[in-house]
Design a protein around this motif. Structure first.
Motif, PDB file in Angstrom:
ATOM      1  N   VAL A 414     -61.352 -59.082  65.692  1.00 23.39           N
ATOM      2  CA  VAL A 414     -61.474 -59.633  67.043  1.00 23.39           C
ATOM      3  C   VAL A 414     -61.776 -58.524  68.049  1.00 23.39           C
ATOM      4  N   LEU A 415     -61.076 -57.411  67.954  1.00 24.18           N
ATOM      5  CA  LEU A 415     -61.340 -56.293  68.867  1.00 24.18           C
ATOM      6  C   LEU A 415     -62.734 -55.723  68.632  1.00 24.18           C
ATOM      7  N   MET A 416     -63.181 -55.709  67.387  1.00 18.10           N
ATOM      8  CA  MET A 416     -64.541 -55.270  67.097  1.00 18.10           C
ATOM      9  C   MET A 416     -65.566 -56.212  67.725  1.00 18.10           C
ATOM     10  N   ALA A 417     -65.292 -57.529  67.662  1.00 17.88           N
ATOM     11  CA  ALA A 417     -66.207 -58.500  68.274  1.00 17.88           C
ATOM     12  C   ALA A 417     -66.298 -58.288  69.780  1.00 17.88           C
ATOM     13  N   VAL A 418     -65.148 -58.069  70.418  1.00 19.64           N
ATOM     14  CA  VAL A 418     -65.141 -57.840  71.868  1.00 19.64           C
ATOM     15  C   VAL A 418     -65.898 -56.560  72.201  1.00 19.64           C
ATOM     16  N   GLY A 419     -65.631 -55.492  71.449  1.00 21.57           N
ATOM     17  CA  GLY A 419     -66.266 -54.208  71.740  1.00 21.57           C
ATOM     18  C   GLY A 419     -67.763 -54.230  71.552  1.00 21.57           C
ATOM     19  N   THR A 420     -68.242 -54.772  70.429  1.00 22.92           N
ATOM     20  CA  THR A 420     -69.685 -54.766  70.170  1.00 22.92           C
ATOM     21  C   THR A 420     -70.434 -55.694  71.123  1.00 22.92           C
ATOM     22  N   THR A 421     -69.800 -56.797  71.512  1.00 24.17           N
ATOM     23  CA  THR A 421     -70.446 -57.696  72.480  1.00 24.17           C
ATOM     24  C   THR A 421     -70.506 -57.070  73.856  1.00 24.17           C
ATOM     25  N   ALA A 422     -69.419 -56.403  74.259  1.00 24.04           N
ATOM     26  CA  ALA A 422     -69.362 -55.804  75.594  1.00 24.04           C
ATOM     27  C   ALA A 422     -70.343 -54.650  75.744  1.00 24.04           C
ATOM     28  N   MET A 423     -70.636 -53.950  74.651  1.00 24.60           N
ATOM     29  CA  MET A 423     -71.513 -52.789  74.770  1.00 24.60           C
ATOM     30  C   MET A 423     -72.987 -53.149  74.719  1.00 24.60           C
ATOM     31  N   THR A 424     -73.325 -54.397  74.376  1.00 27.73           N
ATOM     32  CA  THR A 424     -74.729 -54.762  74.205  1.00 27.73           C
ATOM     33  C   THR A 424     -75.520 -54.636  75.504  1.00 27.73           C
ATOM     34  N   GLY A 425     -75.004 -55.260  76.570  1.00 27.02           N
ATOM     35  CA  GLY A 425     -75.714 -55.196  77.855  1.00 27.02           C
ATOM     36  C   GLY A 425     -75.878 -53.784  78.381  1.00 27.02           C
ATOM     37  N   PRO A 426     -74.800 -52.993  78.478  1.00 28.73           N
ATOM     38  CA  PRO A 426     -74.946 -51.615  78.962  1.00 28.73           C
ATOM     39  C   PRO A 426     -75.898 -50.770  78.127  1.00 28.73           C
ATOM     40  N   LEU A 427     -75.866 -50.919  76.795  1.00 23.36           N
ATOM     41  CA  LEU A 427     -76.770 -50.139  75.956  1.00 23.36           C
ATOM     42  C   LEU A 427     -78.226 -50.521  76.213  1.00 23.36           C
ATOM     43  N   LEU A 428     -78.470 -51.819  76.393  1.00 32.05           N
ATOM     44  CA  LEU A 428     -79.837 -52.246  76.684  1.00 32.05           C
ATOM     45  C   LEU A 428     -80.322 -51.690  78.017  1.00 32.05           C
ATOM     46  N   LYS A 429     -79.428 -51.703  79.010  1.00 36.63           N
ATOM     47  CA  LYS A 429     -79.811 -51.147  80.305  1.00 36.63           C
ATOM     48  C   LYS A 429     -80.048 -49.651  80.215  1.00 36.63           C
ATOM     49  N   LEU A 430     -79.262 -48.975  79.374  1.00 37.37           N
ATOM     50  CA  LEU A 430     -79.456 -47.538  79.178  1.00 37.37           C
ATOM     51  C   LEU A 430     -80.803 -47.245  78.537  1.00 37.37           C
ATOM     52  N   LEU A 431     -81.215 -48.115  77.635  1.00 39.11           N
ATOM     53  CA  LEU A 431     -82.507 -47.942  76.975  1.00 39.11           C
ATOM     54  C   LEU A 431     -83.664 -48.368  77.862  1.00 39.11           C
ATOM     55  N   GLY A 432     -83.349 -49.110  78.932  1.00 41.70           N
ATOM     56  CA  GLY A 432     -84.394 -49.613  79.814  1.00 41.70           C
ATOM     57  C   GLY A 432     -84.819 -50.994  79.391  1.00 41.70           C
ATOM     58  N   THR A 433     -84.853 -51.898  80.337  1.00 43.33           N
ATOM     59  CA  THR A 433     -85.157 -53.288  79.999  1.00 43.33           C
ATOM     60  C   THR A 433     -86.490 -53.769  80.563  1.00 43.33           C
ATOM     61  N   LYS A 434     -87.141 -52.979  81.379  1.00 48.55           N
ATOM     62  CA  LYS A 434     -88.417 -53.409  81.945  1.00 48.55           C
ATOM     63  C   LYS A 434     -89.554 -53.000  81.022  1.00 48.55           C
ATOM     64  N   PRO A 435     -90.315 -53.962  80.493  1.00 51.24           N
ATOM     65  CA  PRO A 435     -91.409 -53.625  79.593  1.00 51.24           C
ATOM     66  C   PRO A 435     -92.495 -52.852  80.331  1.00 51.24           C
ATOM     67  N   PRO A 436     -92.772 -51.602  79.939  1.00 46.70           N
ATOM     68  CA  PRO A 436     -93.823 -50.834  80.606  1.00 46.70           C
ATOM     69  C   PRO A 436     -95.200 -51.367  80.257  1.00 46.70           C
ATOM     70  N   GLU A 437     -96.150 -51.078  81.130  1.00 50.29           N
ATOM     71  CA  GLU A 437     -97.525 -51.525  80.902  1.00 50.29           C
ATOM     72  C   GLU A 437     -98.174 -50.669  79.827  1.00 50.29           C
ATOM     73  N   PRO A 438     -99.005 -51.266  78.969  1.00 47.53           N
ATOM     74  CA  PRO A 438     -99.707 -50.482  77.955  1.00 47.53           C
ATOM     75  C   PRO A 438    -100.768 -49.599  78.597  1.00 47.53           C
ATOM     76  N   PRO A 439    -101.113 -48.496  77.962  1.00 47.10           N
ATOM     77  CA  PRO A 439    -102.164 -47.629  78.495  1.00 47.10           C
ATOM     78  C   PRO A 439    -103.491 -48.364  78.568  1.00 47.10           C
ATOM     79  N   PRO A 440    -104.396 -47.922  79.432  1.00 51.42           N
ATOM     80  CA  PRO A 440    -105.706 -48.577  79.552  1.00 51.42           C
ATOM     81  C   PRO A 440    -106.424 -48.596  78.203  1.00 51.42           C
ATOM     82  N   GLY A 441    -107.032 -49.719  77.943  1.00 50.41           N
ATOM     83  CA  GLY A 441    -107.779 -49.844  76.700  1.00 50.41           C
ATOM     84  C   GLY A 441    -106.928 -50.200  75.508  1.00 50.41           C
ATOM     85  N   GLU A 442    -105.637 -50.341  75.701  1.00 49.10           N
ATOM     86  CA  GLU A 442    -104.739 -50.664  74.585  1.00 49.10           C
ATOM     87  C   GLU A 442    -103.937 -51.901  74.946  1.00 49.10           C
TER      88      GLU A 442
END
Length: 474
Positions: A414-442
Motif C-alpha cells: 500500500v505504501l509503495m502504491a501511494v509512493g509510486t503514484t505520488a511521484m508520477t506527476g512530479p517526475l513527468l513535470k521534471l522531464l518536461g511535459t510540453k511536446p517540442p516542435e520537430p526541426p524543419p523538414g522533419e
C-alpha cells in the motif's frame, strides 16, 4: 453572521451534552450499530474527500488523498493517537458492515473498469504493444520474485503456497493503474499525444494480463489438489468463452433495444444483476468476486450513448461514497507501526519502492527505446507505467484476504502504491511535459527524427484506445 455563530454554538453545545451523557453511561444516550455505521461513513467520506481536494490542489490525483484518508483512520494514526476513539467509532460490527458495503462498491468499480477497457489496435501495432507490455511488466515481475524470496518472514502470509506467494508479489509490482494514468495524462495535456495514447494502450493490455494472471494464481492457491485447480481453470475458460459467444451478443441486443426505446430504465438494473451474478460465480469458483464483475464489464458494448449514460449514473455514487469505504477498509488493515523498529523491515520497504520504480523505468523505458522513442520520451513512458494507484490496492487487498501476504506485506504494498503514484506527476513535470516542435523538414512524426520529442512517433503505430477509463482520478 450572528445567527450562524449562534447556530454553531448551539449545535456544539448539544453535541457536548450528548457526549457527556454518553460518557456517563446514560441508557438514553447509547448509540446502536446503525448510528455508528452511518457516523463512520460520514467521517470516512468527509476525510477522504477533504484530503483528496487538498492534494488535488498540490497537483496529485484525488485518489492519493482518499487512500491517505483510509490510512489515517486505521492503526497507523487514529488507532495510535486515540485507540479508544477508534474502537468506539470503528467497532467490529461497524467494520464488518463497512467491509460488506465496500465489497459491493469494489464490484461495481471493477464492472465499470471492465466496461471502459479498450484494447483495440491496428494489426501492425500489436508487436509494438507486445514489446512495451513485456518490458513494463516482465522486469518488475522478476524483481518482485527476488524481493519476495529475500524477505518471506516479513512479507509472506500464512498460506502454505510458497510459489503462489512469490508469483503474487511479482504480479503486485508489475501492475499499472489505468484510471489514475488517464487522469494524470489529462491534467498534463498529454492524453492526445502519441506517447500518451501509447501509454494508455499499454496500461489497458497490462491490466487485462494482470487480472488473467491473478485468476490463475488464485486458482492455483485455492486448493492443494491439482485436479481441483485444473477444473477451476477449465470452468473459468468456459465462462470466458460463454461470455464472448453468448453474453456479449445478448448485451449488444439489449443495448440496441434500449437505444431504440429510451426511457424504459431496464438496462441499468439488468447490467447490475449481470455483474453481481458474475461476481457470485467467480467467488463460488474459489476466485475473487471482482474478477467476475470485471469480466462481465468487458462484454458491454462500447461507443453507445446508453452505456455511457449508465456509466455516469453508476460512477457518481460508487466513486464518491463506496470506493472511499474500500480505501478505509484497506487502511484499517495497514499499520505502519507493524514494521516496528527493526531496520530490516524499513530497508525492505525502501527496497520495494526503489526497485518497483526503477524496474518500471528501465523495463518500460527500455522497451520504448527499442520501439524508436528518444531517451526522454522513453523515460516519460516508464514514468507513466510506474503509476499504480487503486489497482495496486485492489490486488494487494485480495492477496491479504487469501493470506498470500502478511499484514506487513500489505502495508509495504500500500505504501509503495501511494509512493509510486505520488511521484508520477512530479517526475513527468521534471522531464518536461510540453511536446517540442520537430526541426524543419522533419515533420513526418517518426521516432528518431528529432531529439527528445514528446509524441512525435508515427500515429499509425500507436494502438487505438478510445474513450477514457473509469473516473481518471482513481
Amino acid at each position: 453572521m450572528l445567527k450562524v455563530v449562534a447556530g454553531v454554538v448551539l449545535l456544539l453545545g448539544a453535541v457536548g451534552l450528548w457526549w457527556g451523557r454518553l460518557g456517563s453511561g446514560g441508557s438514553s444516550a447509547e448509540v446502536d450499530t446503525t448510528a455508528r455505521f452511518l457516523l463512520a461513513v460520514m467521517v470516512i467520506i468527509l476525510l477522504s474527500h477533504l484530503l483528496g481536494a487538498l492534494l488535488g490542489r498540490l497537483g496529485q490525483p484525488l485518489v492519493i488523498g482518499e487512500i491517505l484518508g483510509g490510512l489515517l483512520l486505521g492503526p497507523s494514526l487514529l488507532g495510535w493517537v486515540w485507540p479508544s476513539g477508534q474502537a468506539w467509532l470503528l467497532s467490529p460490527e461497524v467494520v464488518s458492515a463497512l467491509n460488506t458495503v465496500a465489497q459491493l462498491g469494489l464490484i461495481v468499480f471493477m464492472f465499470l473498469l471492465g466496461c471502459e477497457l479498450r484494447m483495440e489496435s491496428p494489426r501492425k501495432a500489436v508487436g509494438t504493444l507486445g514489446v512495451s507490455v513485456l518490458g513494463a511488466m516482465g522486469l518488475p515481475f522478476a524483481a518482485g520474485l527476488g524481493l519476495a524470496a529475500a524477505a518471506p518472514e516479513m512479507l509472506q502470509g500464512s498460506s502454505p503456497h510458497a510459489v503462489g506467494y512469490l508469483c503474487f508479489f511479482g504480479l503486485a509490482l508489475s501492475v499499472t493503474a489505468l484510471p489514475v494514468l488517464a487522469r494524470i495524462l489529462t491534467d498534463l495535456r498529454l492524453d492526445r499525444t502519441p506517447i500518451g495514447q501509447f501509454a494508455l494502450a499499454s496500461a489497458a493490455v497490462g491490466d487485462g494480463i494482470a487480472w488473467l494472471a491473478l485468476t490463475v494464481i488464485l486458482a492455483a492457491t485455492g486448493s492443494g489438489d491439482a485436479s481441483d485447480m485444473g477444473s477451476t481453470i477449465a470452468l473459468v475458460v468456459a465462462l470466458v468463452v460463454f461470455t464472448a459467444l453468448v453474453v456479449r451478443p445478448l448485451l449488444a441486443t439489449a443495448v440496441r433495444r434500449a437505444e431504440e426505446r429510451p426511457g424504459t430504465g431496464t438496462l441499468l438494473p439488468l447490467l447490475l444483476v449481470g455483474a453481481i451474478s458474475y461476481a457470485v460465480l467467480t467467488h463460488l469458483l474459489g476466485l475473487h468476486a471482482v474478477i467476475g464483475a470485471f469480466l462481465f464489464g468487458t462484454a458491454i458494448p462500447r461507443d453507445s450513448k446508453v452505456t455511457e449514460r449508465m456509466n455516469q449514473q453508476l460512477q457518481g455514487f460508487t466513486l464518491t461514497v463506496l470506493l472511499p469505504l474500500f480505501f478505509a477498509g484497506v487502511g484499517l488493515n495497514v499499520s505502519v507501526g507493524a514494521l516496528g523498529r527493526d531496520p530490516w523491515h524499513w530497508l525492505v520497504l525502501a527496497g520495494v519502492i526503489v526497485v518497483a520504480t526503477l524496474t518500471k523505468l528501465v523495463g518500460a523505458g527500455g522497451a520504448a527505446r527499442m520501439m524508436g522513442y528518444r531517451r526522454k520520451e522513453a523515460l516519460r513512458f516508464g514514468t507513466l507505467m510506474n503509476c499504480r494507484g487503486v489497482t495496486e490496492l485492489v490486488v494487494a487487498g485480495i492477496g491479504w484476504q487469501r493470506h498470500l501476504i502478511s499484514t506487513s506485506g500489505l502495508t509495504v504494498l500500500v505504501l509503495m502504491a501511494v509512493g509510486t503514484t505520488a511521484m508520477t506527476g512530479p517526475l513527468l513535470k521534471l522531464l518536461g511535459t510540453k511536446p517540442p516542435e520537430p526541426p524543419p523538414g522533419e515533420t513526418d512524426g517518426r521516432p528518431g527524427k528529432a531529439d527528445d520529442t514528446a509524441g512525435e512517433t508515427d500515429d499509425s503505430a500507436v494502438p487505438a484506445l478510445q474513450g477514457a477509463p473509469v473516473r481518471a482520478d482513481t
